[in-house]
Design a protein around this motif. Structure first.
Motif, short mmCIF file in Angstrom:
data_model
loop_
_atom_site.label_atom_id
_atom_site.label_comp_id
_atom_site.label_asym_id
_atom_site.label_seq_id
_atom_site.Cartn_x
_atom_site.Cartn_y
_atom_site.Cartn_z
N GLU A 115 0.82 -1.21 0.00
CA GLU A 115 0.00 0.00 0.00
C GLU A 115 0.86 1.27 0.00
O GLU A 115 0.60 2.22 -0.75
N GLU A 116 1.90 1.27 0.82
CA GLU A 116 2.78 2.45 0.90
C GLU A 116 3.56 2.64 -0.39
O GLU A 116 3.67 3.76 -0.92
N TYR A 117 4.14 1.55 -0.89
CA TYR A 117 4.90 1.64 -2.14
C TYR A 117 4.01 2.15 -3.28
O TYR A 117 4.43 2.98 -4.09
N ALA A 118 2.79 1.63 -3.36
CA ALA A 118 1.88 2.02 -4.43
C ALA A 118 1.60 3.52 -4.39
O ALA A 118 1.59 4.20 -5.42
N GLU A 119 1.38 4.04 -3.19
CA GLU A 119 1.12 5.48 -3.04
C GLU A 119 2.35 6.29 -3.43
O GLU A 119 2.24 7.30 -4.14
N ALA A 120 3.51 5.85 -2.98
CA ALA A 120 4.74 6.59 -3.26
C ALA A 120 5.06 6.61 -4.75
O ALA A 120 5.39 7.67 -5.31
N ALA A 169 15.90 7.07 -7.47
CA ALA A 169 14.48 6.71 -7.36
C ALA A 169 14.19 6.18 -5.96
O ALA A 169 13.15 6.49 -5.36
N GLY A 170 15.11 5.37 -5.45
CA GLY A 170 14.94 4.82 -4.11
C GLY A 170 14.91 5.90 -3.04
O GLY A 170 14.11 5.84 -2.10
N LEU A 171 15.77 6.90 -3.18
CA LEU A 171 15.82 7.99 -2.21
C LEU A 171 14.54 8.82 -2.25
O LEU A 171 14.06 9.29 -1.21
N LEU A 172 13.99 9.02 -3.44
CA LEU A 172 12.73 9.77 -3.57
C LEU A 172 11.60 9.04 -2.85
O LEU A 172 10.81 9.64 -2.13
N ILE A 173 11.53 7.73 -3.07
CA ILE A 173 10.49 6.93 -2.43
C ILE A 173 10.68 6.90 -0.92
O ILE A 173 9.72 7.04 -0.15
N ALA A 174 11.92 6.73 -0.49
CA ALA A 174 12.21 6.68 0.95
C ALA A 174 11.88 8.00 1.63
O ALA A 174 11.32 8.03 2.73
N SER A 175 12.20 9.10 0.97
CA SER A 175 11.90 10.42 1.52
C SER A 175 10.40 10.63 1.65
O SER A 175 9.91 11.14 2.66
N TYR A 176 9.66 10.21 0.63
CA TYR A 176 8.21 10.37 0.66
C TYR A 176 7.59 9.57 1.80
O TYR A 176 6.69 10.03 2.50
N THR A 181 17.25 4.19 7.16
CA THR A 181 18.09 3.00 7.24
C THR A 181 18.71 2.89 8.63
O THR A 181 18.93 3.90 9.30
N SER A 182 18.97 1.68 9.06
CA SER A 182 19.58 1.48 10.38
C SER A 182 21.09 1.48 10.30
O SER A 182 21.79 1.48 11.30
N SER A 183 21.62 1.48 9.07
CA SER A 183 23.07 1.45 8.88
C SER A 183 23.62 2.86 8.75
O SER A 183 23.04 3.71 8.09
N GLU A 184 24.77 3.12 9.37
CA GLU A 184 25.40 4.44 9.29
C GLU A 184 26.62 4.43 8.39
O GLU A 184 27.31 5.42 8.25
N ASP A 185 26.90 3.30 7.76
CA ASP A 185 28.13 3.15 6.99
C ASP A 185 27.89 2.98 5.51
O ASP A 185 28.72 2.41 4.81
N VAL A 186 26.74 3.43 5.00
CA VAL A 186 26.46 3.27 3.59
C VAL A 186 26.49 4.61 2.88
O VAL A 186 26.26 5.65 3.48
N THR A 187 26.80 4.58 1.58
CA THR A 187 26.81 5.80 0.79
C THR A 187 25.38 6.12 0.37
O THR A 187 24.48 5.30 0.52
N ASP A 189 24.19 6.34 -2.64
CA ASP A 189 23.75 5.42 -3.69
C ASP A 189 23.30 4.09 -3.10
O ASP A 189 22.25 3.55 -3.46
N GLN A 190 24.11 3.56 -2.18
CA GLN A 190 23.73 2.30 -1.54
C GLN A 190 22.44 2.48 -0.75
O GLN A 190 21.58 1.61 -0.73
N ASP A 191 22.35 3.62 -0.08
CA ASP A 191 21.14 3.93 0.68
C ASP A 191 19.91 3.85 -0.21
O ASP A 191 18.91 3.24 0.13
N GLY A 192 19.99 4.51 -1.38
CA GLY A 192 18.86 4.57 -2.28
C GLY A 192 18.46 3.21 -2.82
O GLY A 192 17.27 2.87 -2.90
N THR A 193 19.45 2.41 -3.21
CA THR A 193 19.14 1.11 -3.79
C THR A 193 18.53 0.16 -2.78
O THR A 193 17.70 -0.68 -3.14
N THR A 194 18.90 0.28 -1.51
CA THR A 194 18.36 -0.64 -0.51
C THR A 194 16.87 -0.42 -0.27
O THR A 194 16.17 -1.33 0.15
#
Length: 225
Positions: A115-120, A169-176, A181-187, A189-194
């Protein structure tokens, strides 16, 4: 003669005033709809006003977006009460949806629901190449796509450009969706793809594994058609 003339004028004057029609007074109904008020709450646009004798507040996708449709609605004794009630409905909805997310141990994020992904996906400003990548990955199921095939699906000549667009695209969806993320050691780009998916098993040699969308995102894209 003077007396008769005076009487005639007086009589005529009375007749004129007697026959003159009074202007009709048009009374406006007390329940005339008031102008719609616009506001915001979180990621939604709020429209409120009086409708059929009741104060109503409704939440809609916030512009600019191609998405349409009512998100939530509330009523109240006053316009302020209706808006406050709608805020509570939206906040309760967000708490419920956040609680329904699952934790993905491989990526360290809480994966949003279908439901959330569909809205985003319906609301964020994704480019055509980004949407093309999502569509191709949704069809690929659990097998996923290699970086080269992902780039070709979106019309990119460069794999690096495709991965950056995918991460963006991942960062846009995550922001919306306010996903963290629970990890503090990712870039970034990695953040967005996860937020979009994860890597499959590494293939021969040093070639990275295929990109695989989270199952919830795949279902949301398929449902959108």
């Amino acid at each position: 003669m003077t007396r008769f003339s005076m009487e005639g004028r007086t009589a005529t004057g009375r007749d004129l005033f007697k026959d003159k029609k009074k202007k009709k007074v048009v009374e406006r109904p007390s329940d005339t709809p008031a102008a719609v008020q616009l506001g915001e709450h979180g990621r939604y646009q709020i429209k409120s006003g009086r409708l059929s004798g009741e104060y109503v507040a409704r939440a809609f996708p916030k512009p600019p977006t191609n998405a349409r449709g009512l998100i939530a609605e509330a009523r109240g004794a006053t316009e302020e009460a209706a808006i406050a009630a709608l805020h509570e409905v939206i906040d309760a909805r967000e708490v419920r949806r956040t609680g329904d997310r699952r934790m993905d141990r491989a990526t360290g994020i809480t994966v949003p629901s279908i439901e959330e992904y569909a809205e985003a996906v319906a609301q964020v400003a994704l480019s055509r190449p980004q949407r093309a990548m999502l569509a191709a990955l949704a069809v690929a199921d659990d097998g996923g796509l290699s970086e080269m095939r992902l780039a070709k699906a979106a019309g990119y000549q460069s794999i690096a450009s495709a991965v950056r667009a995918f991460a963006s695209a991942g960062l846009l969806i995550a922001s919306y969706l306010s996903v963290e993320t629970s990890s503090e050691d990712v870039t970034s780009d990695q953040d967005g793809t996860t937020f979009m998916g994860y890597r499959g098993e590494q293939r021969k040699g040093d070639k990275p594994g295929n990109w695989i969308l989270h199952a919830e995102l795949r279902e949301a894209i398929r449902a959108a058609g």
